[in-house]
Design a protein around this motif. Structure first.
Motif, PDB file in Angstrom:
ATOM      1  N   THR A 111     -35.198  35.586 -10.312  1.00  0.00           N
ATOM      2  CA  THR A 111     -34.766  36.545  -9.295  1.00  0.00           C
ATOM      3  C   THR A 111     -34.560  35.856  -7.955  1.00  0.00           C
ATOM      4  N   LEU A 120     -29.370  42.891  -2.677  1.00  0.00           N
ATOM      5  CA  LEU A 120     -30.247  44.060  -2.543  1.00  0.00           C
ATOM      6  C   LEU A 120     -30.813  44.501  -3.894  1.00  0.00           C
ATOM      7  N   ALA A 121     -30.012  44.452  -4.939  1.00  0.00           N
ATOM      8  CA  ALA A 121     -30.503  44.795  -6.277  1.00  0.00           C
ATOM      9  C   ALA A 121     -31.535  43.780  -6.756  1.00  0.00           C
ATOM     10  N   ILE A 160     -33.519  41.962  -4.834  1.00  0.00           N
ATOM     11  CA  ILE A 160     -34.744  42.181  -4.062  1.00  0.00           C
ATOM     12  C   ILE A 160     -35.495  43.390  -4.606  1.00  0.00           C
ATOM     13  N   LEU A 161     -34.778  44.452  -4.962  1.00  0.00           N
ATOM     14  CA  LEU A 161     -35.416  45.615  -5.559  1.00  0.00           C
ATOM     15  C   LEU A 161     -36.093  45.248  -6.875  1.00  0.00           C
ATOM     16  N   LEU A 162     -35.440  44.452  -7.698  1.00  0.00           N
ATOM     17  CA  LEU A 162     -36.032  43.985  -8.944  1.00  0.00           C
ATOM     18  C   LEU A 162     -37.275  43.146  -8.666  1.00  0.00           C
ATOM     19  N   VAL A 217     -39.329  43.291  -6.078  1.00  0.00           N
ATOM     20  CA  VAL A 217     -40.416  44.180  -5.640  1.00  0.00           C
ATOM     21  C   VAL A 217     -40.972  44.951  -6.829  1.00  0.00           C
ATOM     22  N   LEU A 218     -40.103  45.425  -7.708  1.00  0.00           N
ATOM     23  CA  LEU A 218     -40.546  46.149  -8.884  1.00  0.00           C
ATOM     24  C   LEU A 218     -41.401  45.265  -9.794  1.00  0.00           C
TER      25      LEU A 218
END
Length: 115
Positions: free
Chosen positions: A53, A77-78, A80-82, A84-85
């Protein structure tokens, strides 16, 4: 010059991800009990996912800064969301694995005297 540095960074991140993925597989195959297998396999696998990632984030930021395309910003952005998840799910999985700790029996007085 900057393209060469980004390529080197991406290769290092992806090779490290391959190494941690390999450690995850070896940990699942070699460790004797279920807890050490689950913990090592999970942790090394999560580190590998995080490295991939991070490589995707670096790649997207580089292309966004050079080309200015909005699709690369959305990709970052996707990613970074992954990221954090995965960090949140890592914490939940670690708590689930470590919550049922097996108690270690304490030696009795006779056993302590024998030592």
């Amino acid at each position: 010059m900057i393209e060469w540095a980004v390529d080197v960074l991406l290769y290092i991140l992806l090779l490290a991800a391959i190494c941690f993925g390999w450690i995850s597989v070896i940990g699942l195959l070699l460790f004797p009990d279920i807890r050490s297998r689950a913990f090592t396999g999970m942790r090394a696998g999560i580190i590998a996912i995080m490295l991939v990632t991070a490589a995707g984030i670096c790649y997207g930021l580089f292309l966004w800064s050079t080309t200015g395309g909005m699709q690369y910003l959305m990709f970052v952005l996707a990613a970074i969301l992954l990221f954090v998840l995965v960090v949140i799910l890592n914490r939940i999985a670690a708590d689930a694995i470590c919550s049922n700790v097996v108690p270690v029996p304490q030696p009795s007085k006779e056993q302590k005297e024998d030592l």
